[in-house]
Design a protein around this motif. Structure first.
Motif, PDB file in Angstrom:
ATOM      1  N   THR A  98     -32.144   1.134 -22.496  1.00 43.84           N
ATOM      2  CA  THR A  98     -30.726   1.443 -22.264  1.00 43.84           C
ATOM      3  C   THR A  98     -30.600   2.763 -21.511  1.00 43.84           C
ATOM      4  OG1 THR A  98     -30.687   2.382 -24.500  1.00 43.84           O
ATOM      5  CG2 THR A  98     -29.795   0.165 -24.230  1.00 43.84           C
ATOM      6  N   ALA A 101     -29.581   3.759 -15.487  1.00 44.93           N
ATOM      7  CA  ALA A 101     -29.676   2.780 -14.408  1.00 44.93           C
ATOM      8  C   ALA A 101     -29.396   1.367 -14.920  1.00 44.93           C
ATOM      9  CB  ALA A 101     -31.059   2.854 -13.762  1.00 44.93           C
ATOM     10  N   HIS A 102     -29.988   1.007 -16.051  1.00 47.97           N
ATOM     11  CA  HIS A 102     -29.772  -0.334 -16.595  1.00 47.97           C
ATOM     12  C   HIS A 102     -28.358  -0.495 -17.144  1.00 47.97           C
ATOM     13  CE1 HIS A 102     -34.347  -0.911 -17.059  1.00 47.97           C
ATOM     14  NE2 HIS A 102     -33.920  -1.723 -16.109  1.00 47.97           N
ATOM     15  N   ALA A 104     -25.714   0.834 -16.020  1.00 49.33           N
ATOM     16  CA  ALA A 104     -24.802   0.677 -14.881  1.00 49.33           C
ATOM     17  C   ALA A 104     -24.887  -0.725 -14.289  1.00 49.33           C
ATOM     18  CB  ALA A 104     -25.123   1.715 -13.813  1.00 49.33           C
ATOM     19  N   GLN A 105     -26.049  -1.379 -14.405  1.00 45.49           N
ATOM     20  CA  GLN A 105     -26.233  -2.696 -13.805  1.00 45.49           C
ATOM     21  C   GLN A 105     -25.863  -3.828 -14.765  1.00 45.49           C
ATOM     22  OE1 GLN A 105     -30.335  -2.715 -12.571  1.00 45.49           O
ATOM     23  NE2 GLN A 105     -30.038  -1.119 -11.017  1.00 45.49           N
ATOM     24  N   SER A 106     -26.403  -3.823 -15.952  1.00 41.35           N
ATOM     25  CA  SER A 106     -26.167  -4.912 -16.922  1.00 41.35           C
ATOM     26  C   SER A 106     -26.066  -4.326 -18.323  1.00 41.35           C
ATOM     27  CB  SER A 106     -27.299  -5.940 -16.857  1.00 41.35           C
ATOM     28  OG  SER A 106     -28.557  -5.302 -16.965  1.00 41.35           O
ATOM     29  N   PRO A 107     -24.936  -3.709 -18.653  1.00 41.80           N
ATOM     30  CA  PRO A 107     -24.811  -2.998 -19.931  1.00 41.80           C
ATOM     31  C   PRO A 107     -24.953  -3.889 -21.158  1.00 41.80           C
ATOM     32  CG  PRO A 107     -22.684  -3.175 -18.834  1.00 41.80           C
ATOM     33  CD  PRO A 107     -23.705  -3.628 -17.846  1.00 41.80           C
ATOM     34  N   HIS A 180     -33.869   6.867 -15.526  1.00 39.62           N
ATOM     35  CA  HIS A 180     -34.762   5.804 -15.984  1.00 39.62           C
ATOM     36  C   HIS A 180     -35.493   6.206 -17.262  1.00 39.62           C
ATOM     37  CE1 HIS A 180     -34.136   3.765 -12.106  1.00 39.62           C
ATOM     38  NE2 HIS A 180     -34.265   4.972 -11.559  1.00 39.62           N
TER      39      HIS A 180
END
Length: 274
Positions: A98, A101-102, A104-107, A180
């Motif tokens: 979590t 970057a992640h 923001a893309q697929s919470p 990251h």
């Protein structure tokens, strides 16, 4: 000379053992075997005595289905992390992280995936606390609300620790690699569950639990090994404490409950004549 008048039915009552002369309508029916005979001496009405059995400390498929099923998933992922190919495990953990970057893309995906792993494996202290605390919590408030408490702590603490990292990177206070940062595990949800369970305990047990668990989290924060995660643990504990007013009120408690809380209120029947 005054003559005493025997009430109607007294003659028959006088011949019945266990009745008193002059008092009409005395019931001589003995309750059948197994019928409730009312509260015993020393046990107030509506108070049930329950003994905690050792196996009730652990989850069961019927008693605590949410905790039991979740524990099986965590056991499977822990075994996978221990015995699978290290490169595969590293790829799965990074994909479940979590980080900013992640998120923001697929919470939604990473918030769920990150809660499928135990940081430190199945021997982690949080794994033991997970079993004991969530089992006790689910036995008191049910699986749905237990899942809600766990998810609330997991989501709120994750967002509260990762969103500031994103803003700090934008402001130039942190390097881009912070976007990251590897972050996964069940610790935020467990901390929230501890805080929620404490509110359902008696005061002599509630405050030692909060002080003991909170003190451990403060010690971790002072050590400054992972300050963002440590702040998240304290925040998750407070999230659990904030749920006390909601968890202490049981849904449906005001519908059909007797004043003593011992069970459904009996249906009103015809009133017996004096």
């Amino acid at each position: 000379m005054n003559q005493s008048v025997r009430p109607a039915g007294a003659a028959s009552d006088a011949k019945t053992p266990g009745t008193l002369n002059g008092i009409p309508r005395q019931s001589t029916r003995q309750p059948p075997a197994g019928e409730d005979r009312g509260p015993r001496a020393g046990h107030p009405a509506g108070t049930a005595t329950r003994r905690l059995r050792p196996w009730q400390l652990l989850p069961t498929p019927t008693g605590t289905p949410f905790t039991f099923g979740y524990a099986l998933v965590l056991a499977a992922t822990s075994l996978l992390a221990r015995y699978a190919d290290p490169d595969l495990v590293a790829s799965l953990l990074h994909g479940s992280s979590t980080d900013v970057a992640h998120l923001a893309q697929s919470p939604v995906l990473v918030l769920v995936a990150s809660a499928l792993w135990i940081a430190g494996g199945i021997t982690s202290p949080y794994a033991i606390v997970f079993l004991l605390v969530l089992t006790a919590l689910e036995r008191r408030i049910g699986g749905l609300r237990t899942a809600g408490v766990f998810l609330l702590g997991h989501v709120v603490a994750t967002l509260a620790t990762e969103v500031p990292v994103g803003f700090s990177v934008l402001a130039g206070h942190l390097p881009d690699t912070s976007l990251h940062r590897l972050d996964y595990g069940i610790s935020f949800g467990v901390a929230a569950s501890v805080g929620a369970l404490a509110g359902l305990l008696t005061p002599w047990l509630r405050w030692p639990v909060l002080v003991g668990f909170g003190g451990m989290l403060v010690d971790d924060l002072i050590a400054f090994t992972d300050p963002m995660t440590n702040w998240g643990h304290l925040l998750a504990l407070l999230v659990g404490v904030a749920t006390w007013p909601l968890l202490r009120h049981r849904p449906g408690a005001d519908r059909g409950a007797s004043p003593t809380g011992s069970g459904p209120r009996p249906a009103a029947g015809p009133r017996r004549a004096p």
